[in-house]
Design an enzyme around this catalytic site. Sequence first.
Site, PDB file in Angstrom:
ATOM      1  N   PHE A 267      15.458  38.056  30.050  1.00 53.70           N
ATOM      2  CA  PHE A 267      15.339  39.470  29.661  1.00 53.70           C
ATOM      3  C   PHE A 267      15.838  40.411  30.762  1.00 53.70           C
ATOM      4  CE2 PHE A 267      13.105  38.798  25.756  1.00 53.70           C
ATOM      5  CZ  PHE A 267      12.459  37.586  25.930  1.00 53.70           C
TER       6      PHE A 267
ATOM      7  N   ILE B 211       9.419  31.778  23.676  1.00 54.20           N
ATOM      8  CA  ILE B 211       9.243  31.715  22.213  1.00 54.20           C
ATOM      9  C   ILE B 211      10.219  30.703  21.599  1.00 54.20           C
ATOM     10  CG2 ILE B 211       8.381  34.081  22.050  1.00 54.20           C
ATOM     11  CD1 ILE B 211      11.255  35.003  21.448  1.00 54.20           C
TER      12      ILE B 211
ATOM     13  N   ALA C 264      11.178  33.103  30.808  1.00 55.00           N
ATOM     14  CA  ALA C 264      12.524  32.914  30.237  1.00 55.00           C
ATOM     15  C   ALA C 264      13.499  32.238  31.198  1.00 55.00           C
ATOM     16  CB  ALA C 264      13.073  34.264  29.792  1.00 55.00           C
TER      17      ALA C 264
ATOM     18  N   SER D 144       9.834  33.165  35.950  1.00 50.79           N
ATOM     19  CA  SER D 144       9.302  34.410  35.391  1.00 50.79           C
ATOM     20  C   SER D 144       9.376  35.508  36.443  1.00 50.79           C
ATOM     21  CB  SER D 144       7.841  34.249  34.945  1.00 50.79           C
ATOM     22  OG  SER D 144       7.367  35.510  34.446  1.00 50.79           O
TER      23      SER D 144
ATOM     24  N   CYS E 256       7.817  40.300   2.272  1.00 57.40           N
ATOM     25  CA  CYS E 256       6.898  39.205   1.965  1.00 57.40           C
ATOM     26  C   CYS E 256       7.018  38.749   0.511  1.00 57.40           C
ATOM     27  CB  CYS E 256       5.464  39.662   2.240  1.00 57.40           C
ATOM     28  SG  CYS E 256       4.229  38.425   1.816  1.00 57.40           S
TER      29      CYS E 256
ATOM     30  N   HIS F  63       3.073  34.337  24.010  1.00 55.13           N
ATOM     31  CA  HIS F  63       3.839  35.406  23.340  1.00 55.13           C
ATOM     32  C   HIS F  63       4.357  34.948  21.983  1.00 55.13           C
ATOM     33  CE1 HIS F  63       4.659  37.561  27.434  1.00 55.13           C
ATOM     34  NE2 HIS F  63       3.432  37.737  27.001  1.00 55.13           N
TER      35      HIS F  63
END
Length: 270
Positions: free
Chosen positions: A37, A107, A26, A200, A159, A125
């Site tokens: 994070f 992500i 991140a 990281s 869904c 991830h």
Amino acid sequence: MNSVESCRRAGEMLARAEAVVVLTGAGISTESGIPDFRSPGGLWDRYDPTKLTFDRFCASAETRRDYWRLATETYPLLTRAEPNPAHLAVAAIEASGRLLKLVTQNIDGLHQRAGNSEQRTVEIHGSSLKAHCIDCGRPHDRAELHRRLLAGEIAVPECEACGGRVKPSTISFGQAMPEKETAEAFDAARDCDLMIVVGSSLQVYPAAALPDEAVRSGASLVIVNREPTPKDENATVIVRGSAAETMSLILKHAGDISAGFKAAADPMLR
Ligand code: APR
Ligand code: ZN
């Protein structure tokens, strides 16, 4: 060794390398406006990760509501963000023909928008730009879900095919890792001659084991990170500082690679 000297050494190692794996976290995206994070003010300062585990998501509608509230807060940060020079530097490494694999824990899709190819990019991830039903697997349009969540039409997406539980296509704590992507990442770590880690804290496994695997297999290790990491003792070179600045400096010392990088990143480096 100061940061400039470390960047020069890392650049020379990169210029000599033939099979590079880049592992990002991140911290490579914070200069694009996406919080990480574990830095002060990061996402885990504001949300309790133990409340957002996969088991709790599956078991309780309330957790799914909290989960989608966080996802709705962060989604615009991802779609509005632009790749920064650190992302462009990683794309230039691929353009030079040296990149074996880019393994990202992120992500946000910024590596692909910076120019890294899908086939050489492993999103270990998952991706927050996608969503799917965890009961039947049906993909769902993440942008459309975001629009409906913002409009208050839905609070917890269900869904459209089976009425099941829809989740962003990211890997949450307690969720099984994607087998194919994890195997690809470890195969690449074993086959590379240089691994560069960028942004990281190297605290979350199995991704945090990738530098160990690379060093065990004979690769050199460069860690670019603002803070110390538990893997620093195995690093050939440690670069402390901003990912955007240091990766730009590393690429400048990387011989022919810098030409491709310079063209792409210069407007951003003013
Ligand atoms: N330049 C260099 N380093 C930075 C920068 C920056 N601009 N911004 C942050 N960092 C560093 C921080 O000091 C920190 O050590 O990047 C690291 C980010 O660490 P984390 O926030 O722990 O992110 P990451 O390592 O990607 O987390 C791994 O944990 O919560 C899970 O699934 C989540 O993929 C994530 C995984
Ligand atoms: Zn379904």
